[in-house]
Every structure is written in C-alpha cells, then in structure tokens.
Design an enzyme around this catalytic site. Structure first.
Site, PDB file in Angstrom:
ATOM      1  N   VAL A   1       0.810  -1.224   0.000  1.00 56.38           N
ATOM      2  CA  VAL A   1       0.000   0.000   0.000  1.00 56.38           C
ATOM      3  C   VAL A   1       0.847   1.280   0.000  1.00 56.38           C
ATOM      4  O   VAL A   1       0.316   2.375  -0.088  1.00 56.38           O
ATOM      5  CB  VAL A   1      -1.021   0.036   1.172  1.00 56.38           C
ATOM      6  CG1 VAL A   1      -2.105  -0.998   0.965  1.00 56.38           C
ATOM      7  CG2 VAL A   1      -0.340  -0.112   2.518  1.00 56.38           C
TER       8      VAL A   1
ATOM      9  N   TYR B   1       8.237   7.946  12.358  1.00 56.64           N
ATOM     10  CA  TYR B   1       6.936   7.323  12.658  1.00 56.64           C
ATOM     11  C   TYR B   1       5.945   8.363  13.189  1.00 56.64           C
ATOM     12  O   TYR B   1       4.793   8.427  12.757  1.00 56.64           O
ATOM     13  CB  TYR B   1       7.180   6.218  13.682  1.00 56.64           C
ATOM     14  CG  TYR B   1       5.983   5.380  14.068  1.00 56.64           C
ATOM     15  CD1 TYR B   1       5.548   4.328  13.249  1.00 56.64           C
ATOM     16  CD2 TYR B   1       5.318   5.589  15.276  1.00 56.64           C
ATOM     17  CE1 TYR B   1       4.467   3.533  13.628  1.00 56.64           C
ATOM     18  CE2 TYR B   1       4.247   4.801  15.663  1.00 56.64           C
ATOM     19  CZ  TYR B   1       3.829   3.768  14.822  1.00 56.64           C
ATOM     20  OH  TYR B   1       2.753   2.982  15.213  1.00 56.64           O
ATOM     21  N   ALA B   2       6.385   9.196  14.107  1.00 51.74           N
ATOM     22  CA  ALA B   2       5.498  10.217  14.688  1.00 51.74           C
ATOM     23  C   ALA B   2       5.056  11.225  13.626  1.00 51.74           C
ATOM     24  O   ALA B   2       3.902  11.671  13.622  1.00 51.74           O
ATOM     25  CB  ALA B   2       6.199  10.927  15.847  1.00 51.74           C
TER      26      ALA B   2
ATOM     27  N   LYS C   1       2.425   9.499  11.545  1.00 49.21           N
ATOM     28  CA  LYS C   1       1.182   9.291  12.301  1.00 49.21           C
ATOM     29  C   LYS C   1       0.473  10.621  12.601  1.00 49.21           C
ATOM     30  O   LYS C   1      -0.757  10.653  12.685  1.00 49.21           O
ATOM     31  CB  LYS C   1       1.481   8.533  13.601  1.00 49.21           C
ATOM     32  CG  LYS C   1       1.950   7.089  13.377  1.00 49.21           C
ATOM     33  CD  LYS C   1       0.930   6.273  12.623  1.00 49.21           C
ATOM     34  CE  LYS C   1       1.259   4.788  12.592  1.00 49.21           C
ATOM     35  NZ  LYS C   1       0.254   4.006  11.844  1.00 49.21           N
TER      36      LYS C   1
HETATM   37  P1  NAP Z   1       2.127  -5.633  12.915  1.00 47.41           P
HETATM   38  O1  NAP Z   1       1.672  -6.714  13.821  1.00 47.41           O
HETATM   39  O2  NAP Z   1       3.562  -5.453  12.649  1.00 47.41           O
HETATM   40  O3  NAP Z   1       1.324  -5.794  11.519  1.00 47.41           O
HETATM   41  C1  NAP Z   1       1.543  -4.870  10.503  1.00 47.41           C
HETATM   42  C2  NAP Z   1       0.618  -5.168   9.343  1.00 47.41           C
HETATM   43  O4  NAP Z   1       0.828  -4.195   8.326  1.00 47.41           O
HETATM   44  C3  NAP Z   1       0.879  -6.529   8.717  1.00 47.41           C
HETATM   45  O5  NAP Z   1      -0.348  -7.095   8.350  1.00 47.41           O
HETATM   46  C4  NAP Z   1       1.700  -6.158   7.492  1.00 47.41           C
HETATM   47  O6  NAP Z   1       1.565  -7.060   6.411  1.00 47.41           O
HETATM   48  C5  NAP Z   1       1.077  -4.847   7.113  1.00 47.41           C
HETATM   49  N1  NAP Z   1       1.933  -4.049   6.239  1.00 47.41           N
HETATM   50  C6  NAP Z   1       3.116  -3.467   6.528  1.00 47.41           C
HETATM   51  N2  NAP Z   1       3.578  -2.809   5.466  1.00 47.41           N
HETATM   52  C7  NAP Z   1       2.672  -2.977   4.476  1.00 47.41           C
HETATM   53  C8  NAP Z   1       2.586  -2.547   3.141  1.00 47.41           C
HETATM   54  N3  NAP Z   1       3.536  -1.782   2.579  1.00 47.41           N
HETATM   55  N4  NAP Z   1       1.511  -2.906   2.408  1.00 47.41           N
HETATM   56  C9  NAP Z   1       0.526  -3.675   2.943  1.00 47.41           C
HETATM   57  N5  NAP Z   1       0.551  -4.118   4.205  1.00 47.41           N
HETATM   58  C10 NAP Z   1       1.625  -3.767   4.964  1.00 47.41           C
HETATM   59  O7  NAP Z   1       1.629  -4.211  13.443  1.00 47.41           O
HETATM   60  P2  NAP Z   1       0.430  -3.796  14.433  1.00 47.41           P
HETATM   61  O8  NAP Z   1       1.003  -3.609  15.770  1.00 47.41           O
HETATM   62  O9  NAP Z   1      -0.732  -4.678  14.233  1.00 47.41           O
HETATM   63  O10 NAP Z   1       0.131  -2.341  13.861  1.00 47.41           O
HETATM   64  C11 NAP Z   1      -0.985  -2.038  13.033  1.00 47.41           C
HETATM   65  C12 NAP Z   1      -1.118  -0.541  12.938  1.00 47.41           C
HETATM   66  O11 NAP Z   1      -1.306  -0.012  14.257  1.00 47.41           O
HETATM   67  C13 NAP Z   1       0.108   0.159  12.377  1.00 47.41           C
HETATM   68  O12 NAP Z   1      -0.279   1.255  11.577  1.00 47.41           O
HETATM   69  C14 NAP Z   1       0.818   0.658  13.621  1.00 47.41           C
HETATM   70  O13 NAP Z   1       1.619   1.760  13.344  1.00 47.41           O
HETATM   71  C15 NAP Z   1      -0.351   0.996  14.497  1.00 47.41           C
HETATM   72  N6  NAP Z   1      -0.041   1.057  15.921  1.00 47.41           N
HETATM   73  C16 NAP Z   1       0.384  -0.042  16.591  1.00 47.41           C
HETATM   74  C17 NAP Z   1       0.651   0.062  17.950  1.00 47.41           C
HETATM   75  C18 NAP Z   1       1.124  -1.114  18.757  1.00 47.41           C
HETATM   76  O14 NAP Z   1       1.427  -0.909  19.941  1.00 47.41           O
HETATM   77  N7  NAP Z   1       1.196  -2.305  18.231  1.00 47.41           N
HETATM   78  C19 NAP Z   1       0.497   1.280  18.604  1.00 47.41           C
HETATM   79  C20 NAP Z   1       0.062   2.375  17.888  1.00 47.41           C
HETATM   80  C21 NAP Z   1      -0.228   2.246  16.547  1.00 47.41           C
HETATM   81  P3  NAP Z   1       2.546  -8.348   6.255  1.00 47.41           P
HETATM   82  O15 NAP Z   1       2.164  -9.248   7.387  1.00 47.41           O
HETATM   83  O16 NAP Z   1       2.202  -8.930   4.948  1.00 47.41           O
HETATM   84  O17 NAP Z   1       3.926  -7.846   6.383  1.00 47.41           O
END
Ligand code: NAP
Length: 246
Positions: free
Chosen positions: A63, A154-155, A158
């Site tokens: 994406v 990242y910040a 976001k």
């Molecule tokens: P995660 O477990 O690392 O999963 C990331 C997901 O994004 C995976 O499904 C990955 O796909 C997909 N992805 C990454 N790059 C992509 C790309 N270029 N095109 C399509 N898909 C892509 O992360 P998460 O913790 O669930 O985070 C999800 C969202 O929440 C993110 O935006 C993150 O910044 C945000 N967030 C997370 C936290 C936290 O504490 N975990 C806190 C604040 C915000 P693949 O599996 O195919 O690589």
C-alpha cells in the site's frame, strides 16, 4: 449495523489489522484482507472470518505504492463491489534517534504509514461520495499525538494522518462519509514484541488502565466508528490507550 457492507482493511494479515478484519467479519461485513508479505497469515485471517460464517477475500498489495493500491481497489471492486468501509491500518516502524536516522528509514516509514492513507482514501472516496455513504478510519498512534523519542519518522507519519483525515471529514462530511482516526497506545503485537523488557515496564507504568492493549481493544473502537451508529462522529481522533495520553 454494518451488515453486508464491503470493508477493506490494509495490513490485515496480523496484529491489529487482523483483529479489525475478524471483528468486522463477525458483524456481517464482506471483508477484503490486504497484506504485503505474510500470505499464510492473511489466509489465517480469512479462515477466522469464514469460521464465524463471514465472507472474506485476500488481496496482496504494497500500500506504499500508488500503482499497487490502484490494482488493490480494482480487485476488491471486481470481487466484492465498491469499498464502503476503509480501514487504513498497515504500518511499520524503523526506529532510530534523530542524529542517526537515515533517509531510507524516513522514506519507507512515510511511504508506508502516510502515503498509503492518501492513496487508499483517494481510491475509495469517489464511490463513497456517489453512494452517499462511506466510513474511513485511519490507525495513527499516540506517538503521532505526543511524539516519541526514537520515532521522528513514525510520529511525523502518524501526525500527518490527522491532517489527511480531518480534511476528508470536511470535504465529504455532507455526503454521508465520515473519516476518523484511532490512536492506539501500546498494543501487544509483532510490532511491539521486539521492545526491550525495561522499555515495556516503563510504558506500563504510564498506563492508568494498568495493562497493555490487546488488538481487540482497537478493533472494537473501529467497529463502532464504521457503524451506522457513529454517523455523527466525524474528523475525530480517538486515543485507545488505557488513558496513557489524556
Ligand atoms: P504488525 O503486527 O507489525 O502488523 C503490521 C501489518 O501491516 C501486517 O499485516 C503487514 O503485512 C502490514 N503491512 C506493513 N507494510 C505494508 C505494506 N507496505 N503494504 C501492505 N501491508 C503492509 O503491526 P500492528 O502492531 O498490528 O500495527 C498495526 C497498525 O497499528 C500500524 O499502523 C501501527 O503503526 C499501528 N499502531 C500499533 C501500535 C502497537 O502498539 N502495536 C500502537 C500504535 C499504533 P505483512 O504481514 O504482509 O507484512
């Protein structure tokens, strides 16, 4: 509620995106599961939705790439119909302190976490306006609200999401389209698994809820924001962080 609506969730192979996809599937949405690399995990998300009687397809697309987003929407449109609910969730981290941050670390995070929201929202908006219904939710982060050492890239991405979403809310608000932001706090997923124990303990001490977030905590908020019940909530930023940033 969201019964029968077509929902696209980016980055739904794992973590928060998977939880949102499964939750929306359980509410009767017809779900498009996007992923980039983790095909087997994306299939697992699909199986979880189908196990609860839901309908889902899996579509690979990076994406951060405008052309791939265009193809992603063409595929979803062909297989399920126009996207009515868009959840921009895909995201990555490339943490580094400012003086050591490389242009590559900056670029890939901005492209993946910010450009993707622009590409996907642009691809979704025309049919939403035509249908006079649309829900856009973008997953930001508390880092985008209050900053975080080691996360200048990242910040910035976001925080940029807030500008995109609030502008969409103003542009499309009169046509039944809402755009809102969820800013998760610390959620236990692959993304946070790599953090050092000491860092995790320090974070926990700042969370009034006294626990880390689970992907389902974010998913429940997303399901509400895309529901018909949330039609008068537009351009908002909802921190789902156990009280961390209030
Ligand atoms: P995660 O477990 O690392 O999963 C990331 C997901 O994004 C995976 O499904 C990955 O796909 C997909 N992805 C990454 N790059 C992509 C790309 N270029 N095109 C399509 N898909 C892509 O992360 P998460 O913790 O669930 O985070 C999800 C969202 O929440 C993110 O935006 C993150 O910044 C945000 N967030 C997370 C936290 C936290 O504490 N975990 C806190 C604040 C915000 P693949 O599996 O195919 O690589």
């Amino acid at each position: 509620m969201s019964e029968g609506r077509v929902a696209l969730i980016t980055g739904a192979s794992r973590g928060i995106g998977r939880a949102i996809a499964v939750e929306l599937g359980s509410k009767g949405c017809r779900v498009a599961i996007n992923y980039q690399n983790s095909e087997a995990a994306a299939e697992e998300t699909r199986r979880a939705i189908q196990a609860s009687g839901g309908e889902a397809i899996v579509v690979r697309a990076d994406v951060s790439d405008s052309g791939e987003v265009k193809k992603l929407f063409e595929t979803v449109n062909k297989e399920l119909g126009p996207v009515e609910i868009l959840v921009n969730n895909a995201g990555i981290t490339r943490d580094n302190i400012l003086m050591r941050m490389t242009d590559e670390e900056w670029d890939v995070v901005l492209r993946t976490n910010l450009n993707s929201v622009y590409y996907c929202a642009r691809a979704a908006i025309r049919s939403m306006l035509k249908a006079r219904f649309g829900r856009i939710v973008a997953v930001s982060s508390v880092s985008g609200l209050v900053g975080n050492a080691g996360q200048v890239n990242y910040a910035a991405a976001k925080a940029g999401i807030l500008g995109i979403v609030k502008s969409i809310a103003r542009e499309a608000g009169s046509r039944g389209v809402t755009a809102n932001v969820i800013a998760p706090g610390y959620v236990e997923t692959d993304m946070t698994a790599a953090l050092a124990e000491a860092a995790k303990t320090a974070i926990l001490a700042r969370i009034p809820a006294g626990r880390y977030g689970a992907p389902e905590d974010i998913a429940k908020a997303a399901v509400f924001l895309v529901s018909d019940d949330a039609s008068y909530i537009n351009g908002q930023v909802l921190a789902v962080d156990g009280g961390m940033t209030m």
